[in-house]
Design a protein around this motif. Structure first.
Motif, PDB file in Angstrom:
ATOM      1  N   VAL A 201       0.859  -1.188   0.000  1.00  0.00           N
ATOM      2  CA  VAL A 201       0.000   0.000   0.000  1.00  0.00           C
ATOM      3  C   VAL A 201       0.892   1.233   0.000  1.00  0.00           C
ATOM      4  O   VAL A 201       1.733   1.394   0.883  1.00  0.00           O
ATOM      5  CB  VAL A 201      -0.910   0.053   1.254  1.00  0.00           C
ATOM      6  N   ASN A 202       0.715   2.091  -0.986  1.00  0.00           N
ATOM      7  CA  ASN A 202       1.496   3.320  -1.057  1.00  0.00           C
ATOM      8  C   ASN A 202       0.610   4.477  -1.494  1.00  0.00           C
ATOM      9  O   ASN A 202      -0.410   4.281  -2.160  1.00  0.00           O
ATOM     10  CB  ASN A 202       2.667   3.171  -2.025  1.00  0.00           C
TER      11      ASN A 202
ATOM     12  N   TRP B  37       3.628   4.514 -12.170  1.00  0.00           N
ATOM     13  CA  TRP B  37       4.915   3.921 -11.790  1.00  0.00           C
ATOM     14  C   TRP B  37       4.767   3.017 -10.567  1.00  0.00           C
ATOM     15  O   TRP B  37       5.362   1.934 -10.498  1.00  0.00           O
ATOM     16  CB  TRP B  37       5.905   5.054 -11.531  1.00  0.00           C
ATOM     17  N   LEU B  38       3.955   3.437  -9.596  1.00  0.00           N
ATOM     18  CA  LEU B  38       3.764   2.619  -8.401  1.00  0.00           C
ATOM     19  C   LEU B  38       3.057   1.309  -8.703  1.00  0.00           C
ATOM     20  O   LEU B  38       3.227   0.324  -7.979  1.00  0.00           O
ATOM     21  CB  LEU B  38       2.977   3.411  -7.348  1.00  0.00           C
TER      22      LEU B  38
ATOM     23  N   ARG C  41       7.915  10.248  -8.001  1.00  0.00           N
ATOM     24  CA  ARG C  41       8.601   8.958  -7.883  1.00  0.00           C
ATOM     25  C   ARG C  41       9.600   8.900  -6.731  1.00  0.00           C
ATOM     26  O   ARG C  41      10.398   7.971  -6.650  1.00  0.00           O
ATOM     27  CB  ARG C  41       9.311   8.576  -9.190  1.00  0.00           C
ATOM     28  N   ARG C  42       9.539   9.835  -5.827  1.00  0.00           N
ATOM     29  CA  ARG C  42      10.441   9.838  -4.686  1.00  0.00           C
ATOM     30  C   ARG C  42       9.633   9.762  -3.396  1.00  0.00           C
ATOM     31  O   ARG C  42       8.644  10.475  -3.222  1.00  0.00           O
ATOM     32  CB  ARG C  42      11.320  11.094  -4.676  1.00  0.00           C
ATOM     33  N   ALA C  43      10.087   8.898  -2.486  1.00  0.00           N
ATOM     34  CA  ALA C  43       9.417   8.790  -1.192  1.00  0.00           C
ATOM     35  C   ALA C  43       9.665  10.056  -0.386  1.00  0.00           C
ATOM     36  O   ALA C  43      10.797  10.551  -0.315  1.00  0.00           O
ATOM     37  CB  ALA C  43       9.934   7.578  -0.436  1.00  0.00           C
ATOM     38  N   VAL C  44       8.602  10.595   0.192  1.00  0.00           N
ATOM     39  CA  VAL C  44       8.700  11.826   0.974  1.00  0.00           C
ATOM     40  C   VAL C  44       8.012  11.624   2.320  1.00  0.00           C
ATOM     41  O   VAL C  44       7.257  10.673   2.519  1.00  0.00           O
ATOM     42  CB  VAL C  44       8.049  13.015   0.236  1.00  0.00           C
TER      43      VAL C  44
END
Length: 295
Positions: free
Chosen positions: A197-198, A244-245, A262-265
């Motif tokens: 899950v994102n 992308w995810l 596309r970058r985790a924050v």
């Protein structure tokens, strides 16, 4: 991820949702488009097939502001169960509006619907790998809109300020923070399974109307004219990170994260605090008549 897998995209008949659905179809996935209007579903499918002639599409009509529609949709999607679900549908309704269930449409569509839908699909998916992607809001922009975790309904009807035209916006912002909290709470509960899950913020994208047609008077004018301040990048830009995810091997096994470009924050502390996330989970379960536990 693709190799003819089943993907579901809610809010798929315009803007970012349509762009995500088109991207996934182009990647060879079988895509279920979910929206509340049959004509819009048919027109969207035609547009996608014009660009992706061999697109394998399934159309599902459901009003995600209605809890019965969400539960019926989950039953239909369970066979065959999806390999990916992109929860993209979102609206911004007037504060006084209520559904037949008695909920404000903003809360019902933006938070209660994904809560019920994704929970309902866990058992049909079983031990198979799957990806849930929740399209949320700007992590920085929402820091000043903490969620009242003790009264879920109050978030879209109380403490919204004195400027009437901004009240629906503030209620909407709180539901977008709920989306981030839901990502963390659900990921925690799915640890050890094949489901990830994102969350993703697509950017403030021109062409996303946020259900402005449901608003009236000055509220509707505000929602429409605010488009002039949005990024000119368009829905294709907004669709990039959610797509992308779903499709990238780079995020195999990655769960409980929030992504921008596309970058985790990091999101605001009030959205990541485990106790607050658990409280929101439990109160939402109570509100929609579900048990707190999922296994």
């Amino acid at each position: 991820m693709p190799s003819t897998t089943n993907a579901v995209v809610t809010g798929a008949t315009a803007g970012i949702g349509e762009a995500i659905a088109r991207n996934l179809a182009a990647a060879g996935m079988r895509v279920t488009l979910v929206a509340r209007n049959d004509d819009r579903l048919a027109r969207t499918a035609h547009r996608i097939r014009t660009e992706v002639p061999d697109a394998d599409l399934r159309l599902e009509r459901a009003d995600l502001s209605l809890l019965s529609d969400v539960r019926s949709l989950a039953e239909r999607l369970a066979d065959p169960p999806p390999d990916a679900v992109v929860s993209n549908a979102a609206v911004m309704a007037a504060v006084a509006d209520r559904t037949v269930d008695g909920h404000n449409p903003t809360l019902a569509t933006n938070h209660l619907a994904p809560y019920i839908l994704l929970r309902s699909l866990i058992k049909p998916i079983g031990d198979r790998p799957a990806r849930f992607v929740i399209v949320g809001g700007s992590p920085g922009g929402l820091r000043g809109s903490p969620v009242d975790v003790d009264d879920v309904e109050a978030n879209v009807r109380q403490g919204l300020g004195k400027v009437r035209s901004l009240q629906p916006v503030r209620g909407y912002a709180r539901t977008k923070n709920m989306n981030a909290m839901f990502v963390y709470a659900l990921a925690k509960r799915l640890e050890g399974t094949g489901i990830t899950v994102n969350g993703a913020h697509p950017g403030i994208i021109r062409g996303t109307r946020l259900g402005a047609e449901q608003l009236r008077g000055v509220n509707r004018v505000f929602a429409l004219t605010s488009q002039l301040l949005f990024s000119p990048g368009g829905p294709d830009v907004g669709a990039d990170t959610p797509t992308w995810l779903v499709t990238s091997p780079d995020v195999d096994g990655v769960s409980g994260r929030f992504f921008v470009k596309r970058r985790a924050v990091s999101t605001a502390r009030h959205t990541t605090d485990p106790a607050r996330c658990d409280r929101l989970w439990d109160e939402t379960a109570r509100l929609v008549g579900e048990p707190a536990g999922i296994r």
